[in-house]
Enzyme design. Structure first.
Site, PDB file in Angstrom:
ATOM      1  N   GLN A 123       0.834  -1.209   0.000  1.00  0.00           N
ATOM      2  CA  GLN A 123       0.000   0.000   0.000  1.00  0.00           C
ATOM      3  C   GLN A 123       0.874   1.267   0.000  1.00  0.00           C
ATOM      4  OE1 GLN A 123      -3.205   0.897  -0.271  1.00  0.00           O
ATOM      5  NE2 GLN A 123      -3.824  -1.210  -0.692  1.00  0.00           N
ATOM      6  N   SER A 124       1.986   1.236  -0.743  1.00  0.00           N
ATOM      7  CA  SER A 124       2.911   2.373  -0.784  1.00  0.00           C
ATOM      8  C   SER A 124       2.275   3.624  -1.400  1.00  0.00           C
ATOM      9  CB  SER A 124       4.150   1.994  -1.607  1.00  0.00           C
ATOM     10  OG  SER A 124       4.899   3.155  -1.935  1.00  0.00           O
TER      11      SER A 124
END
Ligand SMILES: Cc1ncc(COP(=O)(O)O)c(C=O)c1O
Length: 315
Positions: free
Chosen positions: A55-56
């Site tokens: 989930q960068s």
């Protein structure tokens, strides 16, 4: 943030909106990418490669920057949490990575992500491309310049507003944000006390990562004199179960800001940063007559990767 200030009964709390920096849904990476993408263009790159956790936010903003500059983007997503839920692996930032046109590859947790990026770069070179590799979080001396700029901006804003800023607090991860702020505030002899709230590494490791990058950024700018080690302060008591693992403090902070100030934090960084700030206010860490600025570094898109964390989903 007068509602939150009243509720906590401590120092006056302010928020700097680096969640509103443009590039996809904003965040701290826009400031770093302004400098990194300029270097990529100068090197005539046609594709950028970067990496981050599933989930960068960094990966999402890098893909958006590449799209804006007509470049291709290849991102490597590391499974740092072991979370296999659909929303975590496919929704939130991952959905937007694809929407912005990224080539997305996954890597197992613990992979040497820098080496992985370099081998992708070799493949792309063999295919006739000119790749530009951006480190995780955009945290190198070029990227950190974005937050040297942010320090200049904050100090000039506080002068314009006639506001004495006593403390600046934010979430710290790959270290570029804090390293840039340390350099900028020191270069201007600012008295603002800077505190990073860690989201991953223990304090010693986090502080030495920040100090090392700050010194390299200081050198990169050709500034005279030395940076004192003591100018780097991090508090890593709010990491909880680990990177990207929700904590009760984070859930409370995200919910409080949503319901008192109408603002959206994120579950991995700014939510844990604010949890640290709230706990320190409650512990009397700041004097009541002080002004404390929280740097909102973005990331709210990741909320859609954590629907269950807030106990709001019915099915
Ligand atoms: C929303 C958000 N806040 C804070 C950080 C931490 O910033 P840095 O990596 O510069 O320490 C990140 C990094 O990815 C982020 O995505």
């Amino acid at each position: 943030m007068d509602n939150l200030t009243r509720l906590l009964g401590g120092p006056r709390l302010w928020i700097k909106r680096d969640d509103c920096t443009g590039l996809s849904s904003g965040g701290n990476k826009t400031r770093k990418l302004e400098f990194l993408m300029a270097e990529a263009l100068a090197q005539k790159a046609d594709v950028v490669i970067t990496q981050g956790a599933t989930q960068s936010n960094h990966a999402r903003q890098t893909v958006a920057a590449a799209a804006k500059l007509g470049m291709r983007c290849h991102i490597l997503l590391e499974d740092r949490t072991g979370n296999t839920q659909f929303n975590y692996t496919e929704n939130g930032n991952v959905l937007l990575d694809r929407l912005h046109g990224a080539t997305v590859e996954r890597r197992a947790g613990g992979s040497d992500m820098q080496a992985e990026m370099e081998s992708v770069a070799k493949q792309l070179e063999r295919a006739g491309h000119r790749p530009y590799v951006i480190p995780g979080g955009g945290s190198n001396p070029v990227g950190a310049l974005g937050y040297v700029n942010a320090a200049l901006e904050l100090v000039s804003q506080s002068v314009e507003m006639g506001l004495r800023v006593d403390h600046l607090v934010h979430a710290t991860g790959s270290a570029g944000t804090q390293a840039g702020l340390v350099v900028g505030l020191r270069a201007m002899h600012s008295a603002i006390q800077l505190l990073g709230i860690g989201v991953r590494a223990p304090r010693e490791k986090q502080e030495s990562m920040i100090y090392d990058l700050a010194c390299r950024t200081w050198g990169h700018m050709g500034l005279a004199g030395e940076l004192r080690r003591a100018s780097v302060q991090a508090n890593c008591d709010y990491v909880g179960g680990g990177y990207g693992v929700p904590t009760p403090g984070m859930v409370e902070a995200v919910t409080l800001l949503a319901q008192t100030e109408g603002l959206l934090l994120d579950p991995v960084y700014s939510g844990k940063g604010m949890a640290g700030l709230i706990d320190l206010v409650r512990k009397g860490h700041f004097a009541k007559d002080q002004n404390v600025v929280f740097l909102h570094t973005g990331g709210s898109v990741a909320l859609f990767g954590y629907p269950d964390a807030f106990g709001l989903t019915t099915s």
